[in-house]
Design an enzyme around this catalytic site. Structure first.
Site, PDB file in Angstrom:
ATOM      1  N   SER A  50      -7.882   2.898  50.262  1.00  0.00           N
ATOM      2  CA  SER A  50      -8.950   3.419  50.618  1.00  0.00           C
ATOM      3  C   SER A  50      -9.740   2.441  52.015  1.00  0.00           C
ATOM      4  CB  SER A  50      -9.495   4.651  51.263  1.00  0.00           C
ATOM      5  OG  SER A  50      -9.287   5.885  51.055  1.00  0.00           O
ATOM      6  N   SER A  95      -9.378   5.339  54.538  1.00  0.00           N
ATOM      7  CA  SER A  95     -10.487   6.125  54.183  1.00  0.00           C
ATOM      8  C   SER A  95     -11.556   5.833  54.820  1.00  0.00           C
ATOM      9  CB  SER A  95     -10.581   7.499  53.144  1.00  0.00           C
ATOM     10  OG  SER A  95     -11.800   6.344  52.295  1.00  0.00           O
ATOM     11  N   LYS A 103     -20.751   2.568  53.337  1.00  0.00           N
ATOM     12  CA  LYS A 103     -19.488   3.792  53.234  1.00  0.00           C
ATOM     13  C   LYS A 103     -20.667   5.692  52.943  1.00  0.00           C
ATOM     14  CE  LYS A 103     -14.991   6.101  52.541  1.00  0.00           C
ATOM     15  NZ  LYS A 103     -14.272   5.356  51.367  1.00  0.00           N
TER      16      LYS A 103
END
Lengths: 494, 95
Positions: free
Chosen positions: A185, A161, A86
């Site tokens: 997330s 997210s 990420k």
């Protein structure tokens, strides 16, 4: 055709464990895996936009080194296995944007501990994945680099997210990816894309070099296609780090060693409040089927109460923005990041750099946090929220006195359309109703695929007491032995 | 509770965020909704509850007060926006 080339056409379908086995047996090379996946990533970008940066040259060079090590019989546990990070994790000499215009050109000067440990374990970074700006969002739509598509239907959001990471894993672009989870997330997007998402106990994995959002809630974790792969990845990531002041010094067990244990006698808590209004009926049906399957393996289902569940979202939306407003103050346009053009004075430099560098959702959260921490409101909001947080944590403690794990839905509905919830922040926030509690109480939790509603994946959430990651992984692995939901892939990316 | 435009502008100033007029109108609406939503916490009885300081009730770890970082300024300053002689430049603060 040889057996080797047959296998190499299916490399993208294999998970970490299977790839590791094949590499050791000489069935294919790390270079073959990386080349294959790089091709898939490039081809998928127009529809999925799951990557912000692809590190093709570095990944191929690392693959050659890994192949040489494997040929000599060396190589650590994850040697030659490509993963994606990420874009919230700092990667030395590689762009680290956090999905924001503020860090559009930021090249991290050091590696996050997670990145360093995975590299030390032999994993190869193939790229950095898309995400909601500074991890603030539940749909990956707040990214400065555009939304990510859900591989099951690209008009839908993959959640967020960590939307880029889950989309990449679901679309078979990488076998595994890292994520972060502040209010859900990792788990919510994993549920919406049919992947396995694990958020460990607060402090289990180092936060060093992971760009902070809400420091008392943030935790790094894994996105994979099986519990076994999650165990392999967590094994490399977990453990004490003196560079993170809230890292916990607890021994790390061998997570794969206990995957095979029977569920006989396991006490599974079912939360009465989870099945109230708000949960899609068909999602509830899939979750209940999964619970019955756990029961068929000898687990007993026990009803428990989380009486303060309703408070978790409002509590979170005081605590998280408060911490966010404090963390985001480092982005001031002075030393790094975005700087506004031609500032007239220092105040103008601060206000315009931040005003132009941050997107709408980040600004809303900074302002909510600034408001709840401002003079005269601190006791009413922040202090009251920290008290409510303690009540929520007490509920879990009482429940875990009776049960070993809690099982239930990860999200109230399957994936929603891109754009559907952007106008109303509260509707978006309520998506995290089932996941936020684990962050507030610092508990480990994971989401695993448990079926489909209208061809869209549904997630089963497992929550455990502090440091019970091995128990969650065991439970998830045993469930995966009974079903093949985790092996389903979106038709366009099979 | 509805926030006023002045209140929201004040919060923006405290947060050092420049907000355009059109954006301000939207922020008044959305922040008011968020504040309304979190206001439900006010009704929760919490008289004898200790506010949570850490999810695992840990206290801050201390370390010996020793230098552990090497000076790597040049490397870190590769991300700098404006530099002179190793110093970050900002608009003039003192006349």
């Amino acid at each position: 055709m040889t057996a080797m080339s047959d296998k190499s056409t299916q490399l993208h379908t294999m998970g970490l464990a299977e790839l590791a086995q094949g590499l050791r047996n000489g069935e294919f090379s790390s270079r073959e895996i990386v080349s294959d996946l790089l091709g898939r990533i490039v081809a998928s970008q127009p529809d999925l936009n799951s990557f912000i940066t692809v590190t093709a040259d570095e990944a191929l060079a690392a693959a050659d080194l890994a192949d040489a090590a494997i040929a000599q019989g060396n190589g650590p546990a994850l040697c030659g296995l490509p993963i994606a990070h990420k874009d919230i994790f700092c990667t030395r000499d590689v762009l680290t944007t956090c999905g924001s215009r503020m860090l559009e050109n930021f090249v991290a000067p050091y590696d996050a501990t997670v990145v360093e440990r995975l590299a030390n374990a032999g994993a190869i970074t193939i790229g950095k994945t898309n995400m909601d700006e500074f991890a603030m969002g539940s749909s990956t739509e707040t990214s400065y680099f555009g939304p990510t598509g859900n591989p099951w239907n690209t008009k839908l959001s993959p959640g967020g997210s960590s939307g880029g990471s889950v989309a990449a894993v679901a679309a078979r672009l990488v076998p595994a990816a890292t994520g972060t989870d502040t209010g859900g997330s990792i788990r919510q997007p994993a549920a919406l894309t049919g992947t396995v998402g694990l958020k460990p106990t607060y402090g289990r994995v180092s936060r060093y070099g992971m760009i902070a959002f809400a420091s008392s809630l943030d935790q790094a974790g894994t996105i994979t296609r099986s519990a076994e792969d999650a165990a392999m990845l967590l094994q490399a990531m977990a453990g004490f780090d003196e560079r993170d002041s809230t890292s916990v010094n607890e021994p790390v067990p061998d997570y794969r060693a206990t995957l095979g244990q029977s569920l006989q006698g396991l006490k599974v808590g079912i939360v009465r409040q989870h099945f109230d209004a708000g949960l899609d009926e068909q999602c509830a049906a899939r979750v209940k089927e999964a619970l019955r399957q756990l029961e068929s393996q000898g687990a007993s289902l026990i009803e428990v109460d989380l009486p303060h569940l309703d408070l978790s979202v409002p509590t979170y939306y005081v605590v998280a923005p408060a911490e966010c407003s404090s963390n985001m103050s480092r982005f001031d346009g002075v030393r790094f990041g975005y700087r506004a053009k031609n500032p007239v004075d220092l105040m103008d430099l601060y206000c315009r750099s931040r005003g132009e560098g941050f997107g709408a959702e980040v600004k809303r959260r900074i302002m909510t946090g600034t408001y709840v921490l401002s003079a005269g409101y601190y006791d009413a909001y922040y202090l009251q929220a920290q008290k409510a947080r303690q009540l929520i944590s007490n509920d879990f403690e009482a429940a875990f006195a009776k049960v070993d794990v809690i099982a239930g839905p990860t999200t109230p509905t399957p994936a929603f359309a891109i754009g559907a919830k952007m106008d109303d922040p509260i509707t978006m926030y309520l998506n995290d109703i089932y996941t936020i509690g684990a962050n507030l109480a610092g508990l480990p939790a994971m989401s695993i695929p448990c079926g489909f509603v209208d061809k869209l994946p549904v997630g089963l959430q497992l929550v455990g007491p502090h440091f019970a990651e091995a128990r969650l992984l065991n439970c998830a692995h045993q469930y995966e032995l009974l079903t093949d939901w985790h092996r389903q892939s979106p038709e366009a990316y099979s | 509770m509805s926030l006023t435009k002045d209140q929201v502008q004040h919060i923006a100033t405290l947060a050092r965020l420049q907000v355009a007029d059109a954006e301000l109108v939207e922020l008044v609406d959305k922040l008011s909704k968020i504040v309304d939503f979190v206001d439900q916490l006010q009704a929760v009885p919490t008289d004898n509850v200790t506010p949570m300081a850490h999810p695992l009730h840990m206290v801050q770890r201390l370390r010996p007060d020793e230098v552990t970082e090497r000076n790597d300024r040049d490397h870190y300053q590769q991300n700098a926006l404006e530099l002179r002689d190793g110093h970050y430049l900002v608009p003039k603060v003192i006349e």
